[in-house]
Design a protein around this motif. Structure first.
Motif, PDB file in Angstrom:
ATOM      1  N   THR A 237     -16.950 -15.380   0.482  1.00  0.00           N
ATOM      2  CA  THR A 237     -16.666 -14.747   1.565  1.00  0.00           C
ATOM      3  C   THR A 237     -18.152 -14.832   2.392  1.00  0.00           C
ATOM      4  OG1 THR A 237     -15.179 -13.327   0.750  1.00  0.00           O
ATOM      5  CG2 THR A 237     -16.210 -12.481   2.725  1.00  0.00           C
TER       6      THR A 237
ATOM      7  N   ALA B  96     -14.826  -8.824  11.955  1.00  0.00           N
ATOM      8  CA  ALA B  96     -13.269  -8.215  11.938  1.00  0.00           C
ATOM      9  C   ALA B  96     -12.282  -9.058  12.591  1.00  0.00           C
ATOM     10  CB  ALA B  96     -13.566  -6.700  12.499  1.00  0.00           C
ATOM     11  N   ASP B  97     -12.709  -9.452  13.938  1.00  0.00           N
ATOM     12  CA  ASP B  97     -11.923 -10.304  14.301  1.00  0.00           C
ATOM     13  C   ASP B  97     -11.340 -11.673  13.611  1.00  0.00           C
ATOM     14  OD1 ASP B  97     -11.569  -8.618  16.656  1.00  0.00           O
ATOM     15  OD2 ASP B  97     -12.914  -9.603  17.796  1.00  0.00           O
ATOM     16  N   GLN B  98     -12.314 -12.069  12.853  1.00  0.00           N
ATOM     17  CA  GLN B  98     -12.024 -13.175  11.890  1.00  0.00           C
ATOM     18  C   GLN B  98     -11.354 -12.927  10.704  1.00  0.00           C
ATOM     19  OE1 GLN B  98     -12.466 -16.705  13.001  1.00  0.00           O
ATOM     20  NE2 GLN B  98     -12.856 -15.575  15.005  1.00  0.00           N
ATOM     21  N   ASN B  99     -10.952 -11.703  10.547  1.00  0.00           N
ATOM     22  CA  ASN B  99     -10.477 -11.338   9.124  1.00  0.00           C
ATOM     23  C   ASN B  99     -11.507 -11.617   8.036  1.00  0.00           C
ATOM     24  OD1 ASN B  99      -8.097  -9.979  10.332  1.00  0.00           O
ATOM     25  ND2 ASN B  99      -7.306 -12.251  10.381  1.00  0.00           N
ATOM     26  N   ILE B 100     -12.795 -11.387   8.209  1.00  0.00           N
ATOM     27  CA  ILE B 100     -13.517 -11.868   7.130  1.00  0.00           C
ATOM     28  C   ILE B 100     -14.055 -10.146   6.880  1.00  0.00           C
ATOM     29  CG2 ILE B 100     -16.000 -12.452   6.686  1.00  0.00           C
ATOM     30  CD1 ILE B 100     -15.627 -14.713   8.836  1.00  0.00           C
ATOM     31  N   PRO B 101     -14.001  -9.922   5.430  1.00  0.00           N
ATOM     32  CA  PRO B 101     -14.349  -8.545   4.892  1.00  0.00           C
ATOM     33  C   PRO B 101     -15.808  -8.352   4.696  1.00  0.00           C
ATOM     34  CG  PRO B 101     -13.311  -9.906   3.240  1.00  0.00           C
ATOM     35  CD  PRO B 101     -13.530 -10.633   4.459  1.00  0.00           C
TER      36      PRO B 101
END
Length: 86
Positions: free
Chosen positions: A23, A56-61
């Motif tokens: 990630t 967050a827009d890229q769905n990266i936690p």
């Protein structure tokens, strides 16, 4: 003579971490060229507050550790203190 409008922009920096190395690599690939920041030896990252929404827009936690103080930012730039010369 034209007037020059100098604007001082103060960017709030935050310290974040990622759940795993994969990630982290994905996040760094996304952030590179879009935002300035620092990667610390501890695995923490200092990024501008605006980068949080982009991640967050890229769905990266990620996990937010907290706002970064000026002293922490300067220490990240300067690195460890030099050892004394004997």
């Amino acid at each position: 003579m034209p007037l020059i409008n100098w604007r001082l922009t103060i960017t709030t920096m935050v310290t974040i971490t990622f759940p795993d190395r994969e990630t982290e690599k994905r996040a760094l690939a996304f952030l590179l060229g879009r935002f300035s920041g620092r990667v610390l030896r501890s695995g923490e990252h200092i990024v501008p507050e605006a980068a949080l929404e982009a991640l967050a827009d890229q769905n990266i936690p990620f996990s937010v550790i907290g706002r970064t103080t000026y002293e922490q930012q300067m220490a990240a730039i300067r690195g460890p203190a030099p050892t004394s010369v004997q």
